[in-house]
Design a protein around this motif. Structure first.
Motif, mmCIF file in Angstrom:
data_model
loop_
_atom_site.group_PDB
_atom_site.id
_atom_site.type_symbol
_atom_site.label_atom_id
_atom_site.label_comp_id
_atom_site.label_asym_id
_atom_site.label_seq_id
_atom_site.Cartn_x
_atom_site.Cartn_y
_atom_site.Cartn_z
ATOM 1 N N ALA A 18 0.839 -1.205 0.000
ATOM 2 C CA ALA A 18 0.000 0.000 0.000
ATOM 3 C C ALA A 18 0.874 1.255 0.000
ATOM 4 O O ALA A 18 0.576 2.236 -0.682
ATOM 5 C CB ALA A 18 -0.918 -0.004 1.211
ATOM 6 N N MET A 19 1.973 1.210 0.758
ATOM 7 C CA MET A 19 2.900 2.337 0.778
ATOM 8 C C MET A 19 3.525 2.540 -0.606
ATOM 9 O O MET A 19 3.609 3.669 -1.105
ATOM 10 C CB MET A 19 3.995 2.101 1.824
ATOM 11 N N LEU A 20 3.937 1.468 -1.241
ATOM 12 C CA LEU A 20 4.526 1.569 -2.581
ATOM 13 C C LEU A 20 3.505 2.092 -3.590
ATOM 14 O O LEU A 20 3.852 2.894 -4.473
ATOM 15 C CB LEU A 20 5.069 0.209 -3.028
ATOM 16 N N PHE A 21 2.259 1.672 -3.473
ATOM 17 C CA PHE A 21 1.210 2.160 -4.357
ATOM 18 C C PHE A 21 1.016 3.659 -4.192
ATOM 19 O O PHE A 21 0.886 4.394 -5.175
ATOM 20 C CB PHE A 21 -0.101 1.413 -4.077
ATOM 21 N N CYS A 22 1.005 4.129 -2.948
ATOM 22 C CA CYS A 22 0.831 5.570 -2.698
ATOM 23 C C CYS A 22 2.005 6.373 -3.253
ATOM 24 O O CYS A 22 1.818 7.458 -3.815
ATOM 25 C CB CYS A 22 0.670 5.828 -1.194
ATOM 26 N N ALA B 284 1.610 6.441 -7.000
ATOM 27 C CA ALA B 284 0.516 7.339 -7.371
ATOM 28 C C ALA B 284 0.953 8.794 -7.255
ATOM 29 O O ALA B 284 0.571 9.628 -8.079
ATOM 30 C CB ALA B 284 -0.697 7.072 -6.485
ATOM 31 N N ALA B 285 1.779 9.096 -6.258
ATOM 32 C CA ALA B 285 2.254 10.476 -6.087
ATOM 33 C C ALA B 285 3.138 10.910 -7.256
ATOM 34 O O ALA B 285 3.206 12.097 -7.572
ATOM 35 C CB ALA B 285 3.023 10.603 -4.772
ATOM 36 N N PHE B 286 3.792 9.953 -7.914
ATOM 37 C CA PHE B 286 4.623 10.293 -9.062
ATOM 38 C C PHE B 286 3.841 10.246 -10.379
ATOM 39 O O PHE B 286 4.109 11.021 -11.290
ATOM 40 C CB PHE B 286 5.831 9.343 -9.158
ATOM 41 N N VAL B 287 2.875 9.365 -10.495
ATOM 42 C CA VAL B 287 2.182 9.153 -11.759
ATOM 43 C C VAL B 287 1.023 10.134 -11.958
ATOM 44 O O VAL B 287 0.861 10.700 -13.043
ATOM 45 C CB VAL B 287 1.678 7.691 -11.855
ATOM 46 N N ILE B 288 0.202 10.334 -10.937
ATOM 47 C CA ILE B 288 -1.006 11.156 -11.089
ATOM 48 C C ILE B 288 -0.705 12.587 -11.522
ATOM 49 O O ILE B 288 -1.359 13.095 -12.433
ATOM 50 C CB ILE B 288 -1.860 11.099 -9.806
ATOM 51 N N PRO B 289 0.278 13.274 -10.941
ATOM 52 C CA PRO B 289 0.562 14.630 -11.441
ATOM 53 C C PRO B 289 0.994 14.644 -12.908
ATOM 54 O O PRO B 289 0.620 15.549 -13.663
ATOM 55 C CB PRO B 289 1.686 15.129 -10.534
ATOM 56 N N ASN B 290 1.749 13.654 -13.319
ATOM 57 C CA ASN B 290 2.168 13.588 -14.725
ATOM 58 C C ASN B 290 0.976 13.379 -15.648
ATOM 59 O O ASN B 290 0.890 14.006 -16.708
ATOM 60 C CB ASN B 290 3.182 12.466 -14.922
ATOM 61 N N LEU B 291 0.059 12.508 -15.258
ATOM 62 C CA LEU B 291 -1.137 12.305 -16.066
ATOM 63 C C LEU B 291 -1.993 13.558 -16.124
ATOM 64 O O LEU B 291 -2.582 13.879 -17.151
ATOM 65 C CB LEU B 291 -1.949 11.132 -15.508
ATOM 66 N N LEU B 292 -2.064 14.282 -15.020
ATOM 67 C CA LEU B 292 -2.819 15.523 -14.986
ATOM 68 C C LEU B 292 -2.221 16.562 -15.928
ATOM 69 O O LEU B 292 -2.931 17.257 -16.654
ATOM 70 C CB LEU B 292 -2.872 16.066 -13.560
ATOM 71 N N VAL B 293 -0.899 16.660 -15.937
ATOM 72 C CA VAL B 293 -0.231 17.612 -16.829
ATOM 73 C C VAL B 293 -0.493 17.226 -18.276
ATOM 74 O O VAL B 293 -0.796 18.092 -19.112
ATOM 75 C CB VAL B 293 1.286 17.660 -16.540
ATOM 76 N N VAL B 294 -0.387 15.953 -18.593
ATOM 77 C CA VAL B 294 -0.630 15.495 -19.960
ATOM 78 C C VAL B 294 -2.069 15.806 -20.363
ATOM 79 O O VAL B 294 -2.346 16.266 -21.469
ATOM 80 C CB VAL B 294 -0.324 13.984 -20.095
#
Length: 83
Positions: A62-66, A69-79
């Motif tokens: 769960a920690m690794l998933f979070c 997600a903290a690295f992936v979600i902002p990048n997807l939002l920018v895209v």
């Protein structure tokens, strides 16, 4: 001799002060209880991690998933927003 309106105003302000003071004391007791519960939850979590290998593994994933997600979600939002 005091003005009757001044006496009523004083009584009203005293009652209002006591109500506000009681609300503040109630709020402080509630916050103290919440902080005590937080300490208890942290200690219980630590004990559960020491006792259960499966819980420790799930907690780690769960920690690794979070973190991911903290690295992936902002990048997807920018895209999504900029492109």
């Amino acid at each position: 001799m005091q003005n009757p309106n001044a006496i009523k105003d004083t009584q009203f302000l005293n009652a209002r002060y006591e109500a506000a003071k009681a609300e503040l004391v109630k709020s402080q007791k509630l916050e103290q209880g919440q902080s005590g519960a937080l300490v208890f939850a942290a200690l219980a979590y630590g004990d559960a991690l020491e006792e259960s290998k499966m819980f420790k593994l799930v907690s780690h994933w769960a920690m690794l998933f979070c973190i991911a997600a903290a690295f992936v979600i902002p990048n997807l939002l920018v895209v999504r927003v900029l492109l």
